[in-house]
Design a protein around this motif. Structure first.
Motif, PDB file in Angstrom:
ATOM      1  N   THR A   5     -15.075  -5.792   8.582  1.00 16.20           N
ATOM      2  CA  THR A   5     -14.532  -4.661   8.917  1.00 16.20           C
ATOM      3  C   THR A   5     -13.596  -5.290  10.147  1.00 16.20           C
ATOM      4  O   THR A   5     -14.153  -6.139  10.971  1.00 16.20           O
ATOM      5  CB  THR A   5     -15.488  -3.808   9.582  1.00 16.20           C
ATOM      6  OG1 THR A   5     -16.441  -4.470  10.157  1.00 16.20           O
ATOM      7  CG2 THR A   5     -16.161  -2.999   8.166  1.00 16.20           C
ATOM      8  N   PRO A   6     -12.687  -4.548  10.591  1.00 16.74           N
ATOM      9  CA  PRO A   6     -11.524  -4.921  11.488  1.00 16.74           C
ATOM     10  C   PRO A   6     -12.532  -5.146  13.114  1.00 16.74           C
ATOM     11  O   PRO A   6     -13.485  -4.302  13.145  1.00 16.74           O
ATOM     12  CB  PRO A   6     -10.558  -3.762  11.543  1.00 16.74           C
ATOM     13  CG  PRO A   6     -10.621  -3.257  10.304  1.00 16.74           C
ATOM     14  CD  PRO A   6     -12.049  -3.345   9.929  1.00 16.74           C
ATOM     15  N   GLY A   7     -12.128  -6.083  13.778  1.00 15.05           N
ATOM     16  CA  GLY A   7     -12.853  -6.045  14.986  1.00 15.05           C
ATOM     17  C   GLY A   7     -14.337  -6.494  15.081  1.00 15.05           C
ATOM     18  O   GLY A   7     -14.827  -6.563  16.005  1.00 15.05           O
ATOM     19  N   SER A   8     -14.810  -6.883  14.150  1.00  7.45           N
ATOM     20  CA  SER A   8     -16.048  -7.335  14.043  1.00  7.45           C
ATOM     21  C   SER A   8     -16.467  -8.483  14.833  1.00  7.45           C
ATOM     22  O   SER A   8     -15.516  -9.241  14.744  1.00  7.45           O
ATOM     23  CB  SER A   8     -16.616  -7.193  12.488  1.00  7.45           C
ATOM     24  OG  SER A   8     -15.880  -8.274  11.713  1.00  7.45           O
ATOM     25  N   GLY A   9     -17.450  -8.860  14.867  1.00  5.58           N
ATOM     26  CA  GLY A   9     -17.862 -10.046  15.626  1.00  5.58           C
ATOM     27  C   GLY A   9     -17.669 -11.266  14.751  1.00  5.58           C
ATOM     28  O   GLY A   9     -17.103 -11.411  13.599  1.00  5.58           O
ATOM     29  N   GLY A  10     -17.646 -12.327  15.683  1.00  8.02           N
ATOM     30  CA  GLY A  10     -17.266 -13.815  15.029  1.00  8.02           C
ATOM     31  C   GLY A  10     -18.313 -14.237  14.068  1.00  8.02           C
ATOM     32  O   GLY A  10     -19.149 -13.509  13.672  1.00  8.02           O
ATOM     33  N   GLY A  11     -18.205 -15.326  13.213  1.00  9.48           N
ATOM     34  CA  GLY A  11     -19.287 -15.678  12.090  1.00  9.48           C
ATOM     35  C   GLY A  11     -18.443 -15.364  10.890  1.00  9.48           C
ATOM     36  O   GLY A  11     -18.549 -16.241  10.070  1.00  9.48           O
ATOM     37  N   GLY A  12     -18.239 -14.184  10.555  1.00 13.14           N
ATOM     38  CA  GLY A  12     -17.703 -13.840   9.346  1.00 13.14           C
ATOM     39  C   GLY A  12     -16.733 -13.333   8.987  1.00 13.14           C
ATOM     40  O   GLY A  12     -16.201 -12.570   7.991  1.00 13.14           O
ATOM     41  N   SER A  13     -15.640 -13.513  10.043  1.00  8.50           N
ATOM     42  CA  SER A  13     -14.391 -12.568  10.015  1.00  8.50           C
ATOM     43  C   SER A  13     -13.349 -13.416   8.611  1.00  8.50           C
ATOM     44  O   SER A  13     -13.582 -14.494   8.267  1.00  8.50           O
ATOM     45  CB  SER A  13     -13.429 -12.982  11.332  1.00  8.50           C
ATOM     46  OG  SER A  13     -12.270 -12.706  11.144  1.00  8.50           O
ATOM     47  N   ASP A  14     -12.657 -12.721   8.226  1.00  6.41           N
ATOM     48  CA  ASP A  14     -11.726 -13.149   7.153  1.00  6.41           C
ATOM     49  C   ASP A  14     -10.307 -12.886   7.752  1.00  6.41           C
ATOM     50  O   ASP A  14      -9.144 -12.795   6.780  1.00  6.41           O
ATOM     51  CB  ASP A  14     -11.900 -12.561   5.774  1.00  6.41           C
ATOM     52  CG  ASP A  14     -11.731 -10.936   5.737  1.00  6.41           C
ATOM     53  OD1 ASP A  14     -11.473 -10.355   6.985  1.00  6.41           O
ATOM     54  OD2 ASP A  14     -11.585 -10.283   4.717  1.00  6.41           O
ATOM     55  N   LEU A  15     -10.083 -13.041   8.612  1.00  4.29           N
ATOM     56  CA  LEU A  15      -8.517 -13.030   9.442  1.00  4.29           C
ATOM     57  C   LEU A  15      -7.442 -13.769   8.599  1.00  4.29           C
ATOM     58  O   LEU A  15      -6.506 -13.360   8.423  1.00  4.29           O
ATOM     59  CB  LEU A  15      -8.692 -12.997  10.954  1.00  4.29           C
ATOM     60  CG  LEU A  15      -7.650 -12.247  11.701  1.00  4.29           C
ATOM     61  CD1 LEU A  15      -7.863 -10.724  11.202  1.00  4.29           C
ATOM     62  CD2 LEU A  15      -8.003 -12.475  13.144  1.00  4.29           C
TER      63      LEU A  15
ATOM     64  N   ARG B  98     -13.385 -17.973   9.715  1.00  2.00           N
ATOM     65  CA  ARG B  98     -12.286 -16.991  10.088  1.00  2.00           C
ATOM     66  C   ARG B  98     -11.699 -16.709   8.586  1.00  2.00           C
ATOM     67  O   ARG B  98     -10.435 -16.027   8.284  1.00  2.00           O
ATOM     68  CB  ARG B  98     -11.267 -17.590  10.802  1.00  2.00           C
ATOM     69  CG  ARG B  98     -11.599 -17.302  12.163  1.00  2.00           C
ATOM     70  CD  ARG B  98     -11.756 -15.905  12.621  1.00  2.00           C
ATOM     71  NE  ARG B  98     -11.693 -15.397  14.070  1.00  2.00           N
ATOM     72  CZ  ARG B  98     -12.819 -15.618  14.786  1.00  2.00           C
ATOM     73  NH1 ARG B  98     -13.861 -15.654  14.297  1.00  2.00           N
ATOM     74  NH2 ARG B  98     -12.852 -15.317  16.179  1.00  2.00           N
ATOM     75  N   LEU B 166     -17.145 -15.814  19.244  1.00  2.00           N
ATOM     76  CA  LEU B 166     -15.841 -15.173  19.484  1.00  2.00           C
ATOM     77  C   LEU B 166     -15.446 -13.970  18.546  1.00  2.00           C
ATOM     78  O   LEU B 166     -15.382 -14.409  17.385  1.00  2.00           O
ATOM     79  CB  LEU B 166     -14.697 -16.019  19.431  1.00  2.00           C
ATOM     80  CG  LEU B 166     -14.573 -17.056  20.603  1.00  2.00           C
ATOM     81  CD1 LEU B 166     -13.459 -18.122  20.050  1.00  2.00           C
ATOM     82  CD2 LEU B 166     -14.535 -16.461  21.686  1.00  2.00           C
TER      83      LEU B 166
END
Lengths: 310, 271
Positions: A5-15, B98, B166
């Motif tokens: 989900t947008p703006g979620s915490g670090g660790g699992g982002s898929d930006l 990321r 982060l």
């Protein structure tokens, strides 16, 4: 972590989704080509025929493993029996690494406990004190230990002067010296994971034990030690694994009488022995033991996590 | 903790003396060598008064050129290996934290950690065999390749630790304002990761500087780094100039650790 989900915490982002291959490529190339491939090649080498003065002939043989496990007499024509020379060196290494681990635990656990029970602002300073020596060059630390415990060294000079002993301890070039060296080399590895475990320990458990009339040592044995066991096991592995294959401590402090796996391997490549396939075979056996220990550890951890999750 | 008046559940008799013993064991050998490096006597056992002779000897004595070259080699290798490993590890950390899930993520993680799991002497042997088979003769080049490889996980740890704390909201905001992914990475994420990257570099640098075993296997004849030069000298007996060199390296290590610690702390305060 299902963090898409947008703006979620670090660790699992898929930006930066889709960039993974490009970003991982350098790691795959470096470690794949310069470590994974060499280790596989070493496995192949252990099955090749040795050539004198180092080097190999590319024809397959089991000679290296045969030499390790079987004794066929001086001329190789006797019925094979178990060869104890190399198994003996492995046994000594396992024994020494195990003793070093135990010694590190005996000193490291109280230290970790003491640090973790200080006021939070003081803990960093104590931890810093314990970690600084780890960052000092291992060779220099081992040389320092050799200097300290030599027969003519300051330790013996002090003990002689104070009248505790009337002749030097004769520590150098013994198994005890190697044990001291390993203990000294890897002690911080025991303290840090135990510290992390004690810091998470819930002191309400100690209170409950005290309410049930357990004295403090019973509480330590039956409540605290089981609760911080993951930290103890992690520390034990971090000490045992590098101790098992250590080279500097046995070489500088032990000499010929306290020979360990590291020196046995080194001798095949750098020393007079010059038997590369045999050295590769010994390295393979060492790696198999270490990977086995790590695998058992990983399995146990996965099971523990599954239990907690259930 | 208030349950028993007069007893502290956190206290165990003997734990404090054990802590002091732990610190004594860790520091006594280093202290003794540091003190004896200032010994005026040529005998390395008797104390003959304070002197800087051995430091003088390290810098302009008969063995000085050898140790100077070895120091330069060590610093060049540690800087380049530290830099390369940090770049590679930073890219890997961004991939792991990321880009969501991707094929081979578990294998990638295992690969990053492989240098930590393979015993050092095994890595040394495998590297020597590999370089021999592909026909690379030992020298600064082989040392550098081996060092970059085993430094990657050490550089990765602080970078990944920083990245995992982060939130990606800042980058999301940048992209909402029409930044390209590359711009949001370079102008937003990279500065936020900087303390982790710096710690990663320092860690890799120290680990490279520390290595003896792997270097000794892949270095080839005539090329020395500081640890292999010291090892060679120690094999002929511990001379006072070795203690002076050791003390200098001890001082350098302490400065580096302090630096790394301060950077880490600053990073935490800012965020």
């Amino acid at each position: 972590m299902a963090a898409t989900t947008p703006g979620s915490g670090g660790g699992g982002s898929d930006l930066y989704r889709g960039n993974a291959p490009r970003l991982m490529l350098p790691t795959w190339l470096m470690i794949g080509v310069f470590l994974l491939l060499p280790v596989l090649l070493m496995g192949v080498y252990s099955f090749l025929t040795k050539e004198f003065r180092g080097g190999v002939i590319w024809s397959p043989t089991l000679a290296a493993y045969d030499q390790f496990f079987l004794n066929r007499g001086l001329f190789g024509d006797e019925p094979p029996s178990i060869e104890w020379t190399y198994l003996g060196i492995f046994w000594r290494s396992i024994w020494q690494a195990g003793s070093a681990t135990l010694l590190c635990f005996v000193v490291g656990f109280p230290t970790a406990w003491f640090i973790a029970t200080r006021a939070p602002q003081h803990r960093t300073v104590w931890l810093f004190l314990v970690t600084i020596p780890y960052w000092v060059n291992l060779l220099i630390r081992t040389v320092s230990m050799k200097f300290l415990i030599r027969d003519e060294g300051p330790l013996n000079a002090f003990l002689l002067w104070s009248g505790v002993i009337d002749q030097p301890l004769g520590l150098i070039n013994t198994n005890v010296a190697v044990l001291l060296g390993l203990f000294y080399s890897y002690l911080p590895f025991m303290v840090l994971p135990i510290y992390a475990a004690v810091e998470r320990y819930d002191f309400a458990l100690s209170e409950a034990a005290a309410d049930l009339y357990a004295d403090s040592w019973t509480t330590l044995r039956l409540v605290i030690l089981p609760a911080v066991r993951p930290g103890i096991i992690a520390g034990a592995i971090l000490v045992f694994v590098p101790s098992l294959g250590a080279f500097l401590a046995p070489d500088l402090l032990g000499g010929a009488k306290a020979f360990m796996i590291g020196s046995l391997i080194e001798e095949q490549f750098k020393g007079a022995a010059g038997n590369w396939p045999f050295g590769a075979a010994v390295a393979m056996i060492l790696m198999t033991i270490v990977m086995g220990v790590l695998l058992i550890y990983a399995r146990a951890q996965t099971r523990a996590q599954a239990r907690e999750g259930a | 903790m208030m349950a028993r008046a007069g007893t502290d559940l956190r206290r165990f008799t003997g734990f404090f003396p054990m802590t002091l013993l732990c610190l004594l064991v860790l520091y006594a050998p280093l202290m003794v060598v540091a003190v004896y490096s200032f010994n005026a006597s040529t005998s390395i056992t008797l104390w003959g008064g304070f002197s800087l002779d051995w430091y003088h000897d390290v810098f302009i004595g008969p063995e000085a050129p050898k140790f100077r070259q070895a120091t330069i080699n060590s610093l060049v290798v540690a800087s380049l290996a530290g830099l390369a490993a940090t770049l590679i590890a930073t890219a890997a950390a961004v991939a792991m934290h990321r880009t969501g899930g991707f094929r081979g993520k578990t294998a990638s993680f295992a690969l990053i950690n492989l240098p930590l799991m393979v015993p050092e002497v095994v890595t040394a042997v495998a590297s020597l065999i590999f370089f021999t088979v592909i026909g690379f003769s030992g020298g600064i080049g082989t040392i550098l390749l081996a060092h970059i490889t085993f430094c990657i996980p050490f550089a990765y740890l602080p970078v990944a630790a920083r990245l995992s704390t982060l939130p990606d909201g800042y980058e999301q905001a940048a992209m909402d304002l029409y930044a390209t992914p590359w711009q949001s990475f370079r102008l937003v994420l990279l500065p936020l990761m900087a303390p982790g990257i710096m710690s990663g570099f320092l860690l890799a640098f120290i680990i490279s500087l520390d290595d003896f075993l792997i270097t000794n296997f892949v270095k080839g004849a005539g090329v020395e780094t500081l640890p292999t030069a010291i090892f060679g000298a120690v094999k002929q007996g511990i001379k006072p100039n070795i203690m002076a060199i050791s003390t200098l390296m001890l001082a350098i290590s302490v400065v580096f650790v302090a630096l790394s610690w301060l950077i880490g702390r600053n990073g935490k305060i800012k965020s």
